[in-house]
Structure formats: structure tokens, C-alpha cells
Enzyme design. Structure first.
Site, PDB file in Angstrom:
ATOM      1  N   ASP A  58       2.708   5.680 -16.843  1.00 41.76           N
ATOM      2  CA  ASP A  58       2.030   4.847 -15.849  1.00 41.76           C
ATOM      3  C   ASP A  58       0.849   4.171 -16.549  1.00 41.76           C
ATOM      4  O   ASP A  58      -0.019   4.846 -17.118  1.00 41.76           O
ATOM      5  CB  ASP A  58       1.561   5.738 -14.685  1.00 41.76           C
ATOM      6  CG  ASP A  58       0.947   4.939 -13.556  1.00 41.76           C
ATOM      7  OD1 ASP A  58       0.407   3.847 -13.811  1.00 41.76           O
ATOM      8  OD2 ASP A  58       0.988   5.419 -12.402  1.00 41.76           O
ATOM      9  N   ARG A  78     -17.676   6.483 -10.805  1.00 39.70           N
ATOM     10  CA  ARG A  78     -16.769   5.944 -11.804  1.00 39.70           C
ATOM     11  C   ARG A  78     -17.189   4.519 -12.160  1.00 39.70           C
ATOM     12  O   ARG A  78     -17.350   3.672 -11.290  1.00 39.70           O
ATOM     13  CB  ARG A  78     -15.338   5.967 -11.254  1.00 39.70           C
ATOM     14  CG  ARG A  78     -14.274   5.746 -12.307  1.00 39.70           C
ATOM     15  CD  ARG A  78     -12.892   5.891 -11.718  1.00 39.70           C
ATOM     16  NE  ARG A  78     -12.620   4.894 -10.694  1.00 39.70           N
ATOM     17  CZ  ARG A  78     -11.391   4.549 -10.304  1.00 39.70           C
ATOM     18  NH1 ARG A  78     -10.330   5.137 -10.829  1.00 39.70           N
ATOM     19  NH2 ARG A  78     -11.213   3.640  -9.366  1.00 39.70           N
ATOM     20  N   TYR A 122      -3.310  -5.352 -10.190  1.00 35.80           N
ATOM     21  CA  TYR A 122      -4.554  -5.733  -9.490  1.00 35.80           C
ATOM     22  C   TYR A 122      -5.797  -5.105 -10.117  1.00 35.80           C
ATOM     23  O   TYR A 122      -6.893  -5.357  -9.690  1.00 35.80           O
ATOM     24  CB  TYR A 122      -4.483  -5.381  -7.993  1.00 35.80           C
ATOM     25  CG  TYR A 122      -4.036  -3.962  -7.703  1.00 35.80           C
ATOM     26  CD1 TYR A 122      -4.905  -2.890  -7.811  1.00 35.80           C
ATOM     27  CD2 TYR A 122      -2.722  -3.698  -7.320  1.00 35.80           C
ATOM     28  CE1 TYR A 122      -4.489  -1.606  -7.551  1.00 35.80           C
ATOM     29  CE2 TYR A 122      -2.288  -2.410  -7.066  1.00 35.80           C
ATOM     30  CZ  TYR A 122      -3.184  -1.368  -7.181  1.00 35.80           C
ATOM     31  OH  TYR A 122      -2.761  -0.088  -6.940  1.00 35.80           O
ATOM     32  N   LYS A 123      -5.609  -4.266 -11.149  1.00 34.65           N
ATOM     33  CA  LYS A 123      -6.772  -3.654 -11.799  1.00 34.65           C
ATOM     34  C   LYS A 123      -7.207  -4.563 -12.955  1.00 34.65           C
ATOM     35  O   LYS A 123      -7.681  -5.660 -12.704  1.00 34.65           O
ATOM     36  CB  LYS A 123      -6.421  -2.230 -12.237  1.00 34.65           C
ATOM     37  CG  LYS A 123      -6.195  -1.322 -11.009  1.00 34.65           C
ATOM     38  CD  LYS A 123      -5.707   0.071 -11.321  1.00 34.65           C
ATOM     39  CE  LYS A 123      -5.537   0.858 -10.022  1.00 34.65           C
ATOM     40  NZ  LYS A 123      -4.785   2.099 -10.176  1.00 34.65           N
ATOM     41  N   PHE A 155      -2.597  10.727 -10.890  1.00 31.87           N
ATOM     42  CA  PHE A 155      -2.967  10.016  -9.674  1.00 31.87           C
ATOM     43  C   PHE A 155      -2.072  10.513  -8.536  1.00 31.87           C
ATOM     44  O   PHE A 155      -0.852  10.634  -8.715  1.00 31.87           O
ATOM     45  CB  PHE A 155      -2.766   8.510  -9.893  1.00 31.87           C
ATOM     46  CG  PHE A 155      -3.359   7.654  -8.818  1.00 31.87           C
ATOM     47  CD1 PHE A 155      -4.708   7.320  -8.821  1.00 31.87           C
ATOM     48  CD2 PHE A 155      -2.572   7.189  -7.769  1.00 31.87           C
ATOM     49  CE1 PHE A 155      -5.247   6.521  -7.831  1.00 31.87           C
ATOM     50  CE2 PHE A 155      -3.117   6.391  -6.762  1.00 31.87           C
ATOM     51  CZ  PHE A 155      -4.454   6.060  -6.798  1.00 31.87           C
TER      52      PHE A 155
HETATM   53  C1  LIG Z   1      -3.994   2.597  -9.017  1.00 35.83           C
HETATM   54  C2  LIG Z   1      -2.926   3.551  -9.351  1.00 35.83           C
HETATM   55  C3  LIG Z   1      -1.732   3.593  -8.626  1.00 35.83           C
HETATM   56  C4  LIG Z   1      -1.544   2.741  -7.412  1.00 35.83           C
HETATM   57  O1  LIG Z   1      -0.234   2.738  -6.933  1.00 35.83           O
HETATM   58  P1  LIG Z   1       0.242   1.626  -5.921  1.00 35.83           P
HETATM   59  O2  LIG Z   1       1.584   2.033  -5.513  1.00 35.83           O
HETATM   60  O3  LIG Z   1       0.193   0.315  -6.653  1.00 35.83           O
HETATM   61  O4  LIG Z   1      -0.729   1.618  -4.781  1.00 35.83           O
HETATM   62  C5  LIG Z   1      -0.730   4.449  -9.075  1.00 35.83           C
HETATM   63  N1  LIG Z   1      -0.914   5.233 -10.141  1.00 35.83           N
HETATM   64  C6  LIG Z   1      -2.061   5.233 -10.843  1.00 35.83           C
HETATM   65  C7  LIG Z   1      -2.201   6.110 -12.040  1.00 35.83           C
HETATM   66  C8  LIG Z   1      -3.112   4.416 -10.448  1.00 35.83           C
HETATM   67  O5  LIG Z   1      -4.265   4.436 -11.124  1.00 35.83           O
END
Ligand SMILES: *Cc1c(COP(=O)(O)O)cnc(C)c1O
Length: 411
Positions: free
Chosen positions: A197, A370, A222-223, A126
Site C-alpha cells: 500500500d 502528525r 488525494y494525499k 491502516f
Molecule cells: C489513506 C489511507 C487509506 C485510505 O483508503 P481509502 O479507501 O482511499 O479511503 C488506505 N490505506 C492507507 C495505508 C492509508 O494511509
């Protein structure tokens, strides 16, 4: 036409999680296939939101820090999340965002492996995970570097100059799920610290951090954890590392005695050291209540239903001829998380057309539709309807309509 083995109705009838949808405030006539990006509102969270604002803040004012234990929320919520990701008490703390937490953990990990100067990750990670490394490297100077390892053959690329291996367990785009236990073990054999992560793992299937001997982990709430937009994230620091762990965002809440107001920083010796400034009590309280939906269900049951929903989606999509229009950009069901990626050049417009029909999924550049499967509130009947509507969109090429082609700022 291929005949159905079981109807959606039969599958819903024998679904042990069917009752859980009642725990959520979902809009009418909406099929939500995007809980992997923003979970919906649990009723328990809705109730707590009113309570924390009107009673605890409105009436209790500053006394609520003690009276309603706002001060210990980060640990309390951290331990609740810990139960869902296979972490014994005292190793998880709720705070900040994944991005900020990555900075803390990466900095601490580099310090703990001082002779090594390389952070390894995948190019397909990500973006924020990679960006945070880039920012940290800028601060550290040229001695340190990032190295990209190929997602398909990580273990063969683990060399003894790598200080920390930062991986996302489930790829945000393809859904590919990595072997946490195996990779962690191989990294340790080379003296590499691991940072996982869990953005697309926590709340989606059983995660066993302690059992996999993971060093550090981060994740958002939040997911699949349904904590609400921008809900606070979490950090896991394995107990064995807590004594030597020191992160650089040395705010007062991570001090061993914040209310001594000493001018000298003395880090807390527990995972609490990761707290930096004052926690966002409202968001964290809402998250605390949201996690209650997991009280009487097992992650194993959630994972099993997810696989059934995904298999049903694919079977229905084949039956309706939908899959002829798409390339499947996900690995097989046993090698992916709770999501499915379908590739199509018009994926953005297709997603918009689907939303117009009451089915919410999302688009990930460059060409991915997705689809997230969150078993707590998704039924087999929902999946069937979603596929039927997608079939109409594809057959009638509704995505060609100009209104669906217009890009919005959040996709
Ligand atoms: C959603 C997501 C994030 C989001 O990071 P934030 O700092 O909470 O905005 C980070 N890493 C991955 C792999 C994600 O899917």
C-alpha cells in the site's frame, strides 16, 4: 540557545523546488503541514475542473467519451502515476478507492496461491486495510485467516503457509518506512506474493515497484499526489501476473469488450480488468491535471527537500524548547517517510490550537500530532513560523482552552 547553521531565508534561496509553490492555489496566511492527508489544489487541476464540467460535460455531452477520451482516462492516468512509482507502462490503472482495490487484489492473489490460506499483515496497518481483509475472510469461510506480523521483524516471520503479505510501506501514524526491496525478496523466497500500500509513498519519494519486483500495489491519489478529496485510487499488477490475475468484481468496464454487451463476462487480459463500473470522469480528469505538477521535478529532489525540511523542523523545535514537551514517535529520518509524529496526551487540543494560529497539521488517535512535509509547496520559512507558533502554544498552554478540547468528527 543553539545558533542556526543556516537561516530559513538562506535555505529557501538555494531550494531548487522553491518555484513549485506557485503551481498551487493555497490560501493566504496558512501553513499547510497536512499534505500527507489531503494535498492542496494545483492550479492545473482548478483549470481542468472548469473545463471538464463546462466544456467537456456541458457542451460535449456524451460525445466526450470519445472526443475527450474519457474512456481511456483510467489507463492514461494510471500510466502517469506509474511513472512516479517506478512502474513501466501498462501495469497501473486508476480506479475506485484503496479499500475496494485491496479487496480485488487480495482476492486475486489468494486465487493465484491456492494451497495457502493465510493473509499476513501488521496490526499497526491502516485500519481499512485490515478491515478489508476481515470482510473478505468472512466471505471466504473458516479455511482462511489473517496473521499479524511484527513490523520490526517481518522477515523472520515469513512462513510458507502465507499466501499474500500485505504491507503499507510507510506507517500512517509513526511514519516508519519499510524496506520494500528486501522484504519483497524474502517473501518471494518463501513463495509469498506481496501487496504494498503506497498511500504515504506515492508522490513523496522515489518508489521503484518494478525494480523491487513487487507483485501488486495499491495507493490513493488525494494525499501527496494532490488529486483532490476522494480522488480515485490506483492498482499496480506486475506484468508477469496479468495473465493469471482474476479479481472478483467483474463489472463491465473490466470486460475485454464492454461495448459488445455480451451476457457472459470475459475479463480483459491487462491491468484494465480492475475497472469495475463507469469511472468517475470528473474526479479522474482533475487528478490527471493535478499530476502535471510533477512534470519537471524528480522524486529524488522531493525526497531530499523533505529530509531537509524535517531536519530543519527538528532543529528549530529543539532550539525553541518545543521538543521538551513531546515524545518523538517516529523512527530516525532515514527510516521514515515524509512525516513526523510527536506524542503528547493533549495532541488533539494542541493541533486545534495550532490550526487557530494558521498552521494545519492533524491528530491521530490516541496521542499523535502528525506533521506532513510536502516539499512542492512548503518553504523553510513556513517551517520556522510553524515552530514559533507551536512554541507559544506549548509555553502558554493554550491547548487547555476549552474550545480546542472539543472533538470534531474528522480529525
Ligand atoms: C489513506 C489511507 C487509506 C485510505 O483508503 P481509502 O479507501 O482511499 O479511503 C488506505 N490505506 C492507507 C495505508 C492509508 O494511509
Amino acid at each position: 540557545m543553539i545558533n542556526k547553521v543556516f537561516s530559513a531565508e538562506q535555505l529557501d534561496d538555494k531550494d531548487p523546488l522553491a518555484h513549485k509553490a506557485g503551481a498551487f492555489s493555497l490560501p493566504d496566511n496558512t501553513i499547510y503541514l497536512d499534505g500527507n492527508s489531503l494535498g492542496p489544489l494545483p492550479k492545473s487541476a482548478e483549470k481542468r475542473a472548469v473545463e471538464v464540467v463546462q466544456e467537456q460535460w456541458g457542451q460535449g455531452l456524451i460525445t466526450s467519451w470519445n472526443k475527450h477520451q474519457w474512456i481511456s482516462l483510467p489507463q492514461q492516468v494510471g500510466d502517469k502515476i506509474g511513472e512516479l512509482i517506478g512502474a513501466q507502462q501498462g501495469q497501473v490503472i486508476c480506479c475506485d478507492s484503496i479499500s475496494i482495490n485491496l479487496f480485488k487484489v487480495l482476492s486475486a492473489a489468494l486465487k493465484m496461491n491456492p494451497r495457502r490460506k493465510v493473509i499476513a499483515t501488521t496490526r499497526d496497518n491502516f485500519p481499512t486495510d485490515i478491515y478489508m481483509v476481515q470482510g473478505l475472510l468472512d466471505l471466504l469461510g473458516e479455511e482462511y485467516s489473517i496473521r499479524y506480523v511484527d513490523e520490526a521483524s517481518i522477515s523472520s516471520q515469513l512462513t510458507d503457509d502465507i499466501a499474500v503479505l500485505m504491507l503499507t510501506q510507510v506507517n500512517f501514524r509513526s511514519g516508519l518506512k519499510l524496506d520494500m526491496k528486501g522484504i519483497t525478496e524474502q517473501a518471494h523466497a518463501k513463495g509469498i506474493l506481496t501487496l504494498w500500500d503506497l498511500a504515504h509513498s506515492a508522490g513523496a519519494f522515489p518508489v521503484c515497484l518494478d525494480d523491487c519486483n513487487v507483485d501488486f500495489a495499491v495507493g490513493c491519489s488525494y494525499k501527496y499526489l494532490n488529486g483532490g478529496p476522494g480522488a480515485p485510487a490506483f492498482i499496480y499488477v506486475a506484468r508477469r501476473h496479468q495473465d493469471s490475475y482474476q479479481q472478483p468484481l467483474s463489472g463491465w468496464m473490466g470486460h475485454s469488450a464492454p461495448f459488445s454487451f455480451s451476457p457472459d463476462y470475459a475479463p480483459d487480459s491487462s491491468v484494465k480488468q480492475n475497472l469495475c463500473g463507469t469511472p468517475g470522469v470528473i474526479g479522474m480528469s482533475i487528478l490527471d491535471a493535478a499530476l502535471d505538477v510533477f512534470d519537471d521535478v524528480s522524486l529524488k529532489a522531493i525526497d531530499e527537500k523533505s529530509k531537509k525540511l524535517q531536519a530543519f523542523f527538528i532543529a528549530e523545535a529543539k532550539r525553541a524548547g518545543v521538543l521538551e514537551h513531546f515524545g518523538v514517535a517516529s523512527p530516525p529520518i532515514n527510516c521514515r517517510g515524509s512525516q513526523l509524529a510527536l506524542a503528547h496526551d493533549e495532541a488533539y487540543a494542541i493541533c486545534q490550537a495550532w490550526i487557530a494560529e494558521g498552521v494545519i497539521a492533524d491528530f491521530r488517535a490516541p496521542n499523535i500530532l502528525r506533521i506532513g512535509f510536502a516539499p512542492l509547496y512548503l518553504s523553510f520559512a513556513d517551517v520556522e513560523k510553524a515552530v514559533t507558533r507551536l512554541a507559544i502554544i506549548m509555553n502558554e498552554k493554550r491547548y487547555e482552552n476549552a474550545t480546542f478540547q472539543q472533538r470534531q468528527s474528522v480529525t
